[in-house]
Write a protein that holds these residues in place. Structure first.
Motif, mmCIF file in Angstrom:
data_model
loop_
_atom_site.group_PDB
_atom_site.id
_atom_site.type_symbol
_atom_site.label_atom_id
_atom_site.label_comp_id
_atom_site.label_asym_id
_atom_site.label_seq_id
_atom_site.Cartn_x
_atom_site.Cartn_y
_atom_site.Cartn_z
ATOM 1 N N ALA A 74 -13.637 -54.571 -33.152
ATOM 2 C CA ALA A 74 -15.018 -54.245 -32.965
ATOM 3 C C ALA A 74 -15.666 -55.583 -32.618
ATOM 4 O O ALA A 74 -16.268 -56.223 -31.987
ATOM 5 N N ASP A 75 -15.075 -56.920 -33.294
ATOM 6 C CA ASP A 75 -15.087 -58.193 -32.906
ATOM 7 C C ASP A 75 -14.968 -58.591 -31.289
ATOM 8 O O ASP A 75 -15.428 -59.458 -30.472
ATOM 9 N N ALA A 76 -13.606 -57.639 -30.245
ATOM 10 C CA ALA A 76 -13.206 -57.489 -29.371
ATOM 11 C C ALA A 76 -14.861 -56.981 -28.632
ATOM 12 O O ALA A 76 -14.607 -57.718 -27.764
ATOM 13 N N ALA A 77 -15.122 -55.592 -29.315
ATOM 14 C CA ALA A 77 -15.985 -55.466 -27.662
ATOM 15 C C ALA A 77 -17.434 -56.014 -28.174
ATOM 16 O O ALA A 77 -17.936 -56.033 -27.493
ATOM 17 N N LEU A 78 -17.796 -56.972 -29.096
ATOM 18 C CA LEU A 78 -19.054 -57.347 -29.526
ATOM 19 C C LEU A 78 -18.995 -58.791 -28.450
ATOM 20 O O LEU A 78 -19.449 -59.532 -27.908
ATOM 21 N N ALA A 79 -17.110 -59.322 -28.033
ATOM 22 C CA ALA A 79 -16.869 -60.179 -27.474
ATOM 23 C C ALA A 79 -17.316 -59.906 -25.834
ATOM 24 O O ALA A 79 -17.538 -60.472 -24.913
ATOM 25 N N GLU A 80 -16.978 -58.274 -25.552
ATOM 26 C CA GLU A 80 -17.088 -58.179 -24.206
ATOM 27 C C GLU A 80 -18.969 -58.164 -23.661
ATOM 28 O O GLU A 80 -19.105 -58.141 -23.264
#
Length: 640
Positions: free
Chosen positions: A445-451
């Motif tokens: 979830a955090d990686a997707a938000l960063a993307e």
């Protein structure tokens, strides 16, 4: 001939293939039946006995051919990658850093985006030193493109581009499906040779020295198996003869068409002509040493081995070159052979001499508006031009290399695709983030938000190409991971309580591509529907697109009317705003994707008329048009 005309031609060729196969099978069955009657000495028996033996032989032979063809076809349901692996192909990693392989992947990616199809899997045949290539698969979604090591070593970038463009013409025109069906059918009619050899072996072992005195034994020499085996080997040779004729009849003319398509695409003849000259001038030519070459000979770029003109699956090499370069003198091949005998060509060294270099990154292009005409767009379907190729190269050059790297990496592609679908509104994005936490955990979830943050500045014209680049990495994920990602995608687009057209189209495109790659449609019968029977579905599609692109009900009505005028000339239809918005499209795809080519052509023109009803198409609208066309299996190049 446009895409829809070629689709109709491929359908006719499929029917012709079935007819040729049936004729070959009948010839084989008659041969085996006569041999069985002879082997059992039944010619003097009553007609009932003769007919019974003939029917039994025909049934067993036909069943054997049918089951063998079915088995081989089912074994190829894995798609084009299965064919490549059987020939010794090695998958080229999406994020490879090897210069040769990176050059190959760059060419394939650019041509795929320019063609409007998913980027296929890419394979290299490392043990093959001849210059050759092929494309295989049931559809563009599960396609694979393979090239020999000799192609990588000997061809410069222009020549490699010409060869790959040639293969993409087979992808776009539906030739791949015909080719892979032909593999299954040929296996069936060649299978009798294998059975015949086994019967000969068993017959001699079982009957050696056994001189039975029965009436049947006297008539058959004691053991009918050797004679039946000889007959089946002979029938198998008939199958070989018929199979090669079928291959030749299906392949030759299409190679000329694919060469012409490659020239139209690259707008230069030197690339593909240069590749053909290197085939003619090098001792390895286009030779493929793999024992399975006979099965796939009809789908190769160049002839995998030398055959007589009657059975040749490809036109003569000099003729192909002469069509591209009318002034070509075949004696030039002898001169090139002498030159390259001393110093074989090196493709990468030629690239250096020609000044090829990776495209420099450029600032994102503004979102232009372009006037479009429905009939012009239809002619562009599955017909990329050199401008399409240049546009694709520009688009890729404008996407940051780090972003492309994450799209090509199976470890990072999931968060990138999720980030591509996250909303711009902060509150909606937070809701999506919480949903992803529940579905996939905190880290993803955090990686997707960063993307999502990194991709916020991505121009609309870059989003679909980026998704196309990401597709091979998504396809390489385990099935469970693909299913989890798809579940997260649908939860993501529902998290904020609304679904935009972009969210719907991207998620639907992702779902369709992954499902088709996991379960390719390998059936013989394809859906055949008419526009008259699918009018309601077509009108729903036009209404959704009109609603999505209009700023008012009046404008939506106007856009809808423009589409109806093309779809149903001389008729009127009432515009009803779709109550569920874009979700209404879930009911239309099955009916519309199966339209006959002429009706699907008219539908695409109507779609263009709706989207371009104000006389222009923005980049966002153009990408929406490409996505809808992709869902209808009408690949559309980027609109300039």
């Amino acid at each position: 001939m446009d895409f829809f005309g070629r689709q109709q031609q491929v359908r006719r060729m499929s029917a012709r293939l079935v007819v040729l196969f049936v004729v070959a099978v009948i010839g084989i069955i008659v041969t085996v039946a006569l041999a069985v009657i002879t082997a059992f000495g039944a010619w003097d028996e009553d007609p009932t006995t003769i007919v019974g033996l003939a029917v039994a032989a025909a049934f067993v032979t036909g069943l054997s051919i049918g089951l063998a063809s079915l088995f081989r076809t089912v074994s190829l349901r894995g798609g084009g990658g299965k064919v490549a692996i059987e020939l010794g192909g090695v998958l080229v990693p999406q994020d490879t850093t090897d210069p040769q392989l990176r050059r190959l992947r760059n060419v394939v990616e650019e041509i795929a985006i320019a063609s409007g199809v998913p980027v296929p899997e890419v394979y290299v045949l490392p043990r093959e030193q001849g210059i050759n290539a092929f494309a295989a698969g049931w559809s563009p979604t599960d396609a694979a493109v393979a090239v020999t090591q000799g192609s990588l070593d000997r061809l410069n970038r222009d020549e490699l581009q010409g060869v790959i463009a040639h293969e993409f013409s087979h992808v776009l025109n539906g030739d791949m499906r015909l080719n892979i069906r032909l593999i299954g059918l040929l296996f069936g009619i060649l299978f009798l040779t294998v059975i015949g050899r086994e019967l000969l072996r068993w017959g001699f072992f079982a009957g050696g020295g056994n001189n039975r005195s029965s009436r049947d034994g006297e008539k058959s020499g004691g053991n009918p198996l050797p004679l039946i085996g000889i007959a089946m080997v002979g029938a198998g040779l008939i199958g070989v003869f018929a199979g090669r004729l079928i291959q030749a009849s299906v392949s030759r003319q299409r190679e000329y068409l694919a060469d012409a398509s490659a020239v139209q695409f690259t707008r230069q003849t030197s690339g593909i002509a240069g590749a053909l000259k290197k085939i003619g001038g090098l001792p390895t030519g286009s030779q493929v040493r793999n024992p399975r070459e006979e099965e796939v000979g009809h789908m190769l770029f160049g002839s995998g081995r030398r055959l007589s003109s009657l059975f040749a699956t490809h036109p003569p090499l000099a003729d192909r070159i002469k069509v591209l370069e009318p002034e070509f003198d075949p004696a030039e091949l002898d001169r090139l052979a002498q030159q390259w005998a001393q110093q074989p060509p090196d493709g990468q060294q030629e690239d250096i001499a020609l000044g090829f270099a990776p495209p420099a990154a450029a600032a994102p292009a503004p979102a232009p508006k372009a006037a479009v005409q429905p009939h012009v767009v239809v002619t562009q379907v599955a017909a990329p031009t050199s401008e399409s190729y240049q546009r694709a190269g520009t688009l890729l050059g404008e996407i940051p290399e780090a972003v492309l790297g994450r799209a090509r990496n199976p470890q990072t592609v999931g968060p990138l695709v999720l980030g591509l679908l996250m909303a711009e509104d902060p509150s909606a994005r937070n809701a999506q983030h919480r949903t992803l936490q529940e579905k996939l955990g905190q880290r993803i979830a955090d990686a997707a938000l960063a993307e999502a943050g990194d991709l916020a500045t991505l121009a609309p014209a870059h989003r679909l190409p980026l998704a196309e680049i990401a597709f091979p990495a998504l396809r390489s994920l385990a099935t469970a991971d693909q299913q989890a990602l798809l579940g997260a995608v649908f939860a993501l687009i529902h998290a904020d309580g609304r679904i935009t057209v972009f969210e719907y189209c991207m998620s639907r495109l992702l779902l369709g591509q992954l499902q088709e790659s996991m379960k390719p449609n390998s059936g013989w019968r394809e859906p055949q529907r008419t526009l008259a029977a699918s009018t309601d579905a077509a009108l729903i599609l036009l209404a959704v697109l009109a609603q999505a692109g209009a700023v008012s009900a009046t404008r939506a009505q106007s856009a809808f009317d423009a589409g109806v005028a093309v779809l149903l000339p001389g008729k009127q239809a009432e515009y009803v705003a779709p109550p569920r918005g874009v979700v209404e499209l879930e009911s239309v795809w099955a009916a519309l994707d199966g339209l006959v080519p002429d009706d699907k052509s008219r539908l695409v023109q109507a779609i263009v008329a709706v989207i371009g009803s104000d006389g222009t198409v923005t980049v966002a609208e153009a990408e929406l048009l490409r996505t809808v066309c992709s869902l209808l299996h009408c690949p559309l190049p980027p609109l300039s």
